[in-house]
Design a protein around this motif. Structure first.
Motif: not given
Lengths: 540, 130
Positions: A271-274, A317-321, A327-329, A349-351
């Motif tokens: 499940a991607h972000i779109d 789509p998750l970022t290190a920045q 968490i929102v994504r 996980g957000y990490d």
């Protein structure tokens, strides 16, 4: 401060209105875009879901992947997850286990236990599943052929040892020859095993399991890993369903009736972000599967027509920045999976951009799903987006493009052939460069990376650390283990397996592999016997 | 004519996540570097060997699964042993913040974590050869 940081004062605009896979979203959707009959959920072709009542009858399974370090450490994590509300086990193995290398192999040592749990002996699986009721909780075992044959044998022998009839076991062996590593990339699939034997043993496992472990899923096409290479939603769907079609043809070629096994095949999608595109993708996949099974393969049993899929929220789509943004994504992606009507979910996980999830991050993923399930009311009606002009029209569009691509693959001889010819590799590499370019140019905006980036950001994140002596412990264990067994029995079993591959290559190898496991051969010893039989050399 | 700088790029150990590696290799080629793609499943010995044979100016290695300290250490040790201290070592991938400094202390010349822009990578690598 750079002037460009102020541009948003002039009115915010997104760069374009295309979907992640390149479909043009229209300004508004009307009846003229979609005006058709829509069969109910639970009715052919199951666009709206495979069950009439979906989450009203039963929520999706919360199935977070876990697995790291030693089997004992992973056992602790499984128990923790079950305690806080996880409802299924999703056990990942380390790379050595997937490639058929024991922890003491020189090339495997530094990767032992890092990306999954390290398994090589029968006793390992017993330790991994200590105190876990095998007949009450379903387990997904993340490992592909030929190692899937070894791990599945270990699992079945453990059940036998515990007095649990195989008819009562519930779960899934991933067991997909081409998609398990980093998607179907050529080098990762072909470097440690001969490709044809890998595919063949995958089918051996399916054939054996479907006849003896009736509630067990025989294969899970890892569309998720396909997608994570950077391909789009159409390619994810077309590649994975085309590969499933290859498996179906080959199992039918072995004389198995399609209704005997199709209901035990499943998928693992991203499940991607779109959000709308992902919902449309899964609705389209359900429809394509149902029609393909009925029309192409002549399935009669309704359950054969059910496209069942696990979902993991995509990590791309998750970022290190600004990692908290993840968490929102992941929440939105989880919502997409729920709105699409999936069977189980792993919320990433957000990490993820730093390490395996900590216990805290694992818990947050489960809580994300529980909040969506219990608080938001989105589960109250089945297929809540069904009938939306936008979603239905996008579903039709995706279906059409997926079918077009499946036709191209079929004309080239099927997915396995396309993989062997390097065509799949080409598609993936093109997609990767395109993805990188879209982010570089800002065509794909990523908050915290190419927009709203904080140049002096100091990331503070609590990340998972492996215990310092874990790898050495596993290496020592593997070495000691081989010293303390009846080596003659092991040798004989391995010899028999090797002979069988050489002399009767058409025969199903599962029982012979299980005999070697029973004799206490390790994972690598069994894989080495297969390699010797085919004169195959691994990298060194 | 100035000789184009030559870089070996690859992964070591068993991890096969090569998205980053492929993309960076392409960017570096576009940036005028000569790239020798060593692919997956290399040992430190093998990467050092290729670097020696190809008279490389730098090696770029990419990690995802937490094996970066072990392999970067081993590679730098091997390069030093073979008298190739001048070869720059560039590390990319999923590297926890604390380990970035650690890797530098162990002798890595540049470290690129996820989200680094193409320009930043090209500028940093160019600066290694000033």
């Amino acid at each position: 401060m750079d002037q460009k940081n102020f541009i948003y004062l002039d009115g915010e605009k997104i760069p374009h209105f295309h979907s992640l896979s390149g479909f043009a979203y229209k300004e508004v959707y009307r009846k003229s875009d979609w005006d058709k009959e829509l069969p109910d959920p639970g009715q052919y072709p199951f666009t709206r879901g495979i069950h009439r009542d979906m989450y009203r009858g039963r929520l999706w399974t919360r199935r977070q992947q876990s697995g790291f370090g030693t089997p004992e450490q992973s056992n602790e994590r499984i128990k923790y997850l079950l305690k806080i509300g996880q409802t299924g086990i999703n056990m990942d193995t380390d790379i050595g286990t997937k490639l058929g290398l024991d922890p003491d192999h020189p090339l495997a040592r530094a990767d032992v236990g890092l990306q999954g749990t390290s398994l090589c002996t029968y006793e390992d699986i017993e330790a991994l599943y200590a105190d876990i009721p095998l007949d009450r909780v379903s387990s997904t075992l993340i490992v592909q052929p030929p190692c899937s044959a070894v791990i599945m044998s270990q699992y079945l022998l453990m059940a036998k040892e515990r007095g649990i009839p195989w008819e009562k076991l519930i779960g899934t062996i991933m067991n997909c020859a081409l998609t398990q590593f980093v998607g179907p990339t050529y080098e990762s699939v072909t470097a440690f095993f001969p490709i044809d034997l890998t595919v063949k043993i995958g089918l051996d496992v399916m054939e054996y399991i479907v006849q003896r472990v009736p509630r067990w899923n025989i294969v899970n096409i890892n569309a998720y890993n396909v997608r994570e290479t950077g391909v789009d939603a159409v390619q994810e769907a077309a590649f994975s369903i085309s590969l499933a079609a290859d498996y179906i043809r080959r199992l039918m070629g072995r004389g198995l009736d399609v209704d005997r096994f199709a209901h035990r095949m499943a998928f693992f999608c991203a499940a991607h972000i779109d959000l709308f595109e992902e919902v449309a993708k899964l609705r389209a996949m359900r429809r394509i599967w149902a029609r393909m099974l009925r029309e192409t393969f002549g399935a009669k049993n309704e359950r054969s027509l059910w496209f069942r899929t696990a979902i993991q929220t995509s990590a791309l789509p998750l970022t290190a920045q600004q990692p908290l943004n993840n968490i929102v994504r992941a929440t939105i992606q989880t919502l997409a999976a729920v709105l699409a009507g999936t069977q189980s979910i792993h919320t990433t996980g957000y990490d993820e951009a730093y390490s395996l999830p900590t216990e805290e991050s694992h818990k947050l993923s489960i809580r994300t799903q529980q909040i969506i399930a219990y608080e938001t009311k989105v589960v109250n009606s089945v297929d809540p987006l069904g009938g939306s002009y936008l979603v239905e029209s996008l579903t039709d569009q995706l279906e059409e493009e997926i079918l077009d691509l499946m036709k191209i693959i079929e004309d080239k001889g099927g997915f396995i052939q396309c993989f062997k010819d390097g065509w799949v590799e080409e598609q993936i590499n093109q997609a990767r460069y395109k993805m990188a370019e879209a982010i570089e140019t800002g065509q794909q905006p990523v908050v915290g990376v190419n927009i709203f980036r904080e140049e002096d950001e100091q990331v503070k994140i609590n990340i998972f650390r492996h215990s310092s002596d874990m790898q050495e412990e596993r290496v020592r264990y593997a070495q000691d283990y081989k010293k303390h067994r009846d080596t003659e029995t092991v040798k004989r079993a391995l010899h028999d397996l090797q002979d069988l591959v050489r002399q009767r290559p058409e025969e199903n190898l599962f029982e012979s592999i299980m005999k070697a496991v029973e004799a206490r051969a390790t994972l690598q010893e069994i894989c080495d016997a297969l390699r010797r039989a085919t004169d195959f050399k691994i990298p060194s | 004519m100035i000789k184009r700088k030559r870089l070996i790029v690859g992964k070591m150990g068993l991890d096969a996540h090569d998205n980053g590696l492929r993309i960076i290799a392409k960017w570096l080629m576009e940036g005028g570097y000569e790239i020798i793609y060593a692919g997956l499943y290399n040992t430190p010995e093998r990467i050092a060997q290729i670097a020696a044979e190809e008279d490389a100016d730098a090696v770029g290695i990419s990690f995802l699964g937490g094996e970066h300290l072990y392999y970067t250490d081993a590679l730098i040790r091997k390069l030093n042993e073979m008298g190739m201290k001048q070869v720059k070592v560039v590390v990319g991938g999923v590297i926890p913040p604390d380990d970035v400094q650690d890797l530098k202390a162990r002798g890595a010349d540049a470290i690129f974590t996820p989200g680094t822009t193409k320009q930043e990578i090209l500028d940093t690598i160019e600066s290694l050869f000033d």
